[in-house]
Scaffold this motif. Structure first.
Motif, mmCIF file in Angstrom:
data_model
loop_
_atom_site.group_PDB
_atom_site.id
_atom_site.type_symbol
_atom_site.label_atom_id
_atom_site.label_comp_id
_atom_site.label_asym_id
_atom_site.label_seq_id
_atom_site.Cartn_x
_atom_site.Cartn_y
_atom_site.Cartn_z
ATOM 1 N N THR A 61 -2.446 -4.145 7.455
ATOM 2 C CA THR A 61 -2.820 -3.301 6.328
ATOM 3 C C THR A 61 -3.808 -2.224 6.748
ATOM 4 O O THR A 61 -3.851 -1.137 6.163
ATOM 5 N N GLU A 87 -8.666 3.092 -2.048
ATOM 6 C CA GLU A 87 -8.600 2.664 -0.648
ATOM 7 C C GLU A 87 -9.865 1.944 -0.210
ATOM 8 O O GLU A 87 -9.814 1.009 0.595
ATOM 9 N N VAL A 126 -9.623 -1.635 -1.263
ATOM 10 C CA VAL A 126 -8.648 -2.341 -0.428
ATOM 11 C C VAL A 126 -9.262 -2.682 0.926
ATOM 12 O O VAL A 126 -9.096 -3.799 1.445
ATOM 13 N N ILE A 127 -9.992 -1.742 1.524
ATOM 14 C CA ILE A 127 -10.603 -1.985 2.829
ATOM 15 C C ILE A 127 -11.664 -3.073 2.748
ATOM 16 O O ILE A 127 -11.738 -3.963 3.613
ATOM 17 N N THR A 136 -4.563 2.032 5.751
ATOM 18 C CA THR A 136 -5.762 2.235 4.932
ATOM 19 C C THR A 136 -6.910 2.841 5.736
ATOM 20 O O THR A 136 -7.606 3.749 5.257
ATOM 21 N N VAL A 147 0.833 -1.207 0.000
ATOM 22 C CA VAL A 147 0.000 0.000 0.000
ATOM 23 C C VAL A 147 0.863 1.252 0.000
ATOM 24 O O VAL A 147 0.620 2.216 -0.747
#
Length: 447
Positions: free
Chosen positions: A121, A71, A74-75, A125, A58
């Motif tokens: 991660t 983002e 990704v979340i 994020t 990231v």
């Protein structure tokens, strides 16, 4: 509406570290069932840091392709992995395989890696996503992040994790004699509910976090932002809402935006843009995460177990209370002084040093076998976690007022510190075996 957003922000923060924190508070029970025993925490710290592949990717995306990383996607992805991993943990946590001639908790370690991937991660994020909300909600997010340790801790207290008692046990000496020798042995009491139920609870917490994230993306865009202290991205997003946080106005609008920024942005202790202050802040982040996520967790069993399973259980569960308490204090008492934060860091490091010293003295630490010794070690872990948690929150608030990229690098620095701490401790615990284990009931210590 503000109350709803606060609740959603807290529930969203809950998913940031609830899985890994849940594993830690369940350790007093797990260490008795898995073959690694007291060395299990040091294995976990290394596995958790190997999962830093997620934050690394990231961070590189933000650096090499600024503005191109989605983002939200990704979340959604990492929360889905977290839910699935918790479900798999319910069924496979105690399965072992033979590696190098010895049984190892392979399934548990693999699933832990994916849970750690999710939580690590989240550091790079979740916080940047919170930049799209008014400044007051980031403290609520930190409270939710603190609850990710507190709620599993309370659930573990209700479970009665790892409770023991000392009982007289006999054994026969030799093959040609009936002589019996009596000694005290540790008997583990059954928990109030199983480990599988606990891991199912973690899966439910991850689902709540996912639902909260969905809610934050769907709330009506009717915030009363005219009086909020906002960062540039938020000011620019008043008219467009969370779906377009980067939108800006032209001409006079841009001038007004800059004026609001200058008036509303809180100042760091003078020298706001000082390179030395920035370096100092990131050094604090690296050090605090090294000791809280790497150095001390690796030896918590050695630090607390000599005092008995109750001390270990309380230090693991009650210390998690310190995190949300520190976050709540930070909501009402915000001291951005770098000198003050440095003093708190030294104080927390002092408590951590005591914990480390007791681990080094295992299995015969100071005041072993006394209620005073148990109380001191539990309080030391509580204060260690609380003081450094407050510094974490305030550093996050300071960097949040700077920029989106400052928070991204804050998460990266946190993971780097955690990695250094865990990699440092793993060989000391598992290769050089500088820390010794012992049974509380039958370990004999010099007077």
């Amino acid at each position: 509406m503000a109350l709803l957003v606060h609740l959603l922000a807290a529930a969203f923060g809950l998913g940031s570290w609830v899985a890994v924190n849940g594993l830690w508070v369940e350790l007093p029970l797990i260490v008795n069932s898995l073959p690694e025993g007291w060395e299990l925490p040091s294995f976990l710290t290394v596995i958790i840091q190997l999962a830093n592949l997620g934050p690394l990717l990231v961070t590189l995306m933000h650096k090499l392709c600024p503005g191109r990383l989605n983002e939200r996607a990704v979340i959604y992805f990492i929360l889905s992995i977290g839910i699935l991993s918790c479900i798999l943990l319910v069924f496979f946590w105690d399965k072992t395989t033979i590696v190098a001639g010895e049984p190892h908790s392979t399934a548990f370690f693999v699933i832990t890696f994916f849970l750690s991937f999710v939580d690590c991660t989240s550091s790079v994020t979740f916080l940047p996503f919170m930049m799209q909300l008014p400044a007051k909600y980031i403290t609520t997010f930190f409270i939710g992040e603190g609850l990710s340790g507190f709620i599993p801790g309370v659930f573990a207290l209700a479970q009665g994790v790892g409770m023991t008692k000392c009982v007289n046990s006999s054994q026969t000496l030799g093959n040609y004699t009936d002589e019996e020798v009596w000694s005290l042995q540790t008997e583990y009491l059954p928990p109030n509910f199983s480990t599988e139920v606990f891991f199912s609870f973690l899966a439910a917490m991850m689902c709540i976090s996912m639902a909260a994230f969905v809610g934050l993306n769907r709330i009506p865009r009717t915030f009363e932002l005219s009086t909020e202290n906002l960062v540039p991205d938020t000011v620019g997003s008043v008219s467009s809402g969370l779906e377009n946080p980067g939108a800006e106005t032209d001409g006079e609008g841009k001038r007004s935006q800059r004026e609001v920024e200058e008036k509303s942005r809180p100042l760091l202790v003078e020298s706001h843009h000082s390179m030395y202050h920035t370096a100092y802040i990131y050094m604090l982040i690296v050090w605090i995460n090294a000791v809280t996520n790497g150095l001390l967790p690796s030896v918590q069993t050695y630090s607390c177990m000599p005092y008995g399973k109750l001390a270990y259980h309380l230090s693991a569960a009650l210390a998690s209370v310190a995190n949300p308490v520190a976050c709540t204090i930070a909501m009402f008492f915000q001291n951005r002084s770098l000198i003050f934060l440095g003093i708190l860091t030294m104080l927390g490091t002092g408590f951590g040093s005591y914990n480390m010293a007791m681990a080094a003295m295992s299995p015969c630490p100071l005041l072993r076998g006394s209620a005073v010794g148990e109380a001191i070690i539990v309080l030391s872990w509580l204060m260690f976690t609380g003081t450094l948690s407050y510094v974490k929150v305030m550093v996050g608030v300071i960097l949040r007022d700077r920029s989106h990229s400052a928070l991204v690098w804050c998460g990266a620095a946190a993971q780097m510190g955690s990695l250094v701490g865990s990699v440092t401790m793993f060989p000391l615990v598992n290769v050089y075996r500088l820390f010794k284990s012992g049974d509380f009931c039958n370990t004999q210590c010099p007077s």
